[in-house]
Scaffold this motif. Structure first.
Motif, short mmCIF file in Angstrom:
data_model
loop_
_atom_site.label_atom_id
_atom_site.label_comp_id
_atom_site.label_asym_id
_atom_site.label_seq_id
_atom_site.Cartn_x
_atom_site.Cartn_y
_atom_site.Cartn_z
N ALA A 131 5.80 6.27 14.13
CA ALA A 131 4.58 6.88 14.65
C ALA A 131 3.70 7.50 13.56
O ALA A 131 2.48 7.59 13.72
N TYR A 132 4.31 7.95 12.49
CA TYR A 132 3.56 8.63 11.43
C TYR A 132 3.83 7.94 10.10
O TYR A 132 4.98 7.57 9.80
N TRP A 133 2.77 7.82 9.30
CA TRP A 133 2.87 7.05 8.07
C TRP A 133 2.27 7.81 6.90
O TRP A 133 1.30 8.56 7.06
N GLY A 134 2.83 7.58 5.72
CA GLY A 134 2.20 8.05 4.51
C GLY A 134 1.13 7.07 4.07
O GLY A 134 0.90 6.04 4.72
N GLN A 135 0.50 7.37 2.95
CA GLN A 135 -0.61 6.54 2.48
C GLN A 135 -0.13 5.32 1.71
O GLN A 135 -0.90 4.39 1.47
N GLY A 136 1.14 5.32 1.34
CA GLY A 136 1.70 4.18 0.62
C GLY A 136 1.65 4.37 -0.88
O GLY A 136 0.79 5.08 -1.42
N THR A 137 2.60 3.74 -1.55
CA THR A 137 2.64 3.77 -3.01
C THR A 137 2.96 2.37 -3.51
O THR A 137 3.83 1.69 -2.98
N GLN A 138 2.24 1.95 -4.52
CA GLN A 138 2.35 0.57 -5.01
C GLN A 138 3.56 0.42 -5.94
O GLN A 138 3.75 1.24 -6.86
N VAL A 139 4.33 -0.63 -5.70
CA VAL A 139 5.42 -1.02 -6.60
C VAL A 139 5.13 -2.44 -7.06
O VAL A 139 4.97 -3.34 -6.23
N ASP B 93 10.09 -7.84 -4.56
CA ASP B 93 10.00 -6.44 -4.13
C ASP B 93 8.61 -5.86 -4.35
O ASP B 93 8.35 -4.71 -3.97
N THR B 94 7.73 -6.62 -4.97
CA THR B 94 6.36 -6.15 -5.18
C THR B 94 5.67 -5.95 -3.84
O THR B 94 5.58 -6.87 -3.03
N ALA B 95 5.19 -4.73 -3.62
CA ALA B 95 4.58 -4.40 -2.33
C ALA B 95 4.06 -2.97 -2.37
O ALA B 95 4.36 -2.21 -3.30
N GLY C 196 6.06 8.15 -6.80
CA GLY C 196 7.07 7.46 -7.58
C GLY C 196 6.86 5.98 -7.79
O GLY C 196 7.64 5.33 -8.47
N GLY C 197 5.83 5.43 -7.22
CA GLY C 197 5.57 4.01 -7.43
C GLY C 197 5.10 3.73 -8.85
O GLY C 197 4.85 4.64 -9.63
N GLY C 198 4.99 2.46 -9.17
CA GLY C 198 4.53 2.09 -10.49
C GLY C 198 4.87 0.65 -10.81
O GLY C 198 5.22 -0.13 -9.91
N GLN D 179 4.79 -3.59 2.45
CA GLN D 179 3.89 -4.69 2.78
C GLN D 179 3.45 -5.36 1.49
O GLN D 179 2.77 -4.75 0.65
N ALA D 180 3.86 -6.60 1.36
CA ALA D 180 3.46 -7.42 0.21
C ALA D 180 2.12 -8.07 0.52
O ALA D 180 1.73 -8.20 1.69
N PRO D 181 1.40 -8.51 -0.52
CA PRO D 181 0.11 -9.16 -0.29
C PRO D 181 0.21 -10.33 0.65
O PRO D 181 1.12 -11.17 0.53
#
Length: 124
Positions: A112-120, A90-92, A8-10, A39-41
């Motif tokens: 303890a467990y994480w997804g791969q992340g999605t860019q917003v 909110d860019t992260a 759902g990121g974009g 996590q932002a840059p």
């Protein structure tokens, strides 16, 4: 081991909305607490929103309170993050994560467990 998959990121303009979704393929979330962190840059990862799975108690970072909503979709077995009135801050990369601690989990180390992340990305 819990596998998490975000979607759902974009890219969206300032003031826009996005909806993120987190799924755990092949299993239910059980009694885990779920959270969204970002996590932002050049910044550390920070807590955004969380949900206690059994009670569905929700809690938020002050920076997103009133704009973001974390919710559970029973039919899809996902936990979603509805984001409104987005701004450049909110860019992260947004991560879905599972906490094995009881109560509210606001610290990265509690997950303890994480997804791969999605860019917003929010542009003005």
């Amino acid at each position: 081991q819990v596998q998490l998959v975000e979607s759902g990121g974009g890219a969206v303009q300032d003031g826009g909305s996005l909806r993120l979704s987190c799924a755990a393929p092949g299993r239910t979330f059980g009694d885990y607490n779920l959270g969204w962190l970002r996590q932002a840059p050049e910044k550390e990862r920070e807590f955004v929103a969380g949900m206690t799975w059994s009670t569905e108690n929700t809690y938020y970072a002050d920076s997103v309170k009133g704009r973001f909503t974390i919710s559970r979709d029973y039919a899809k077995n996902t936990v979603d993050l509805q984001m409104k009135r987005l701004n450049s801050e909110d860019t992260a990369v947004y991560y879905c994560a599972v906490s094995v601690f009881g109560g509210e989990s606001r610290r990265e180390r509690e997950y303890a467990y994480w997804g791969q992340g999605t860019q917003v990305t929010v542009s003005s």
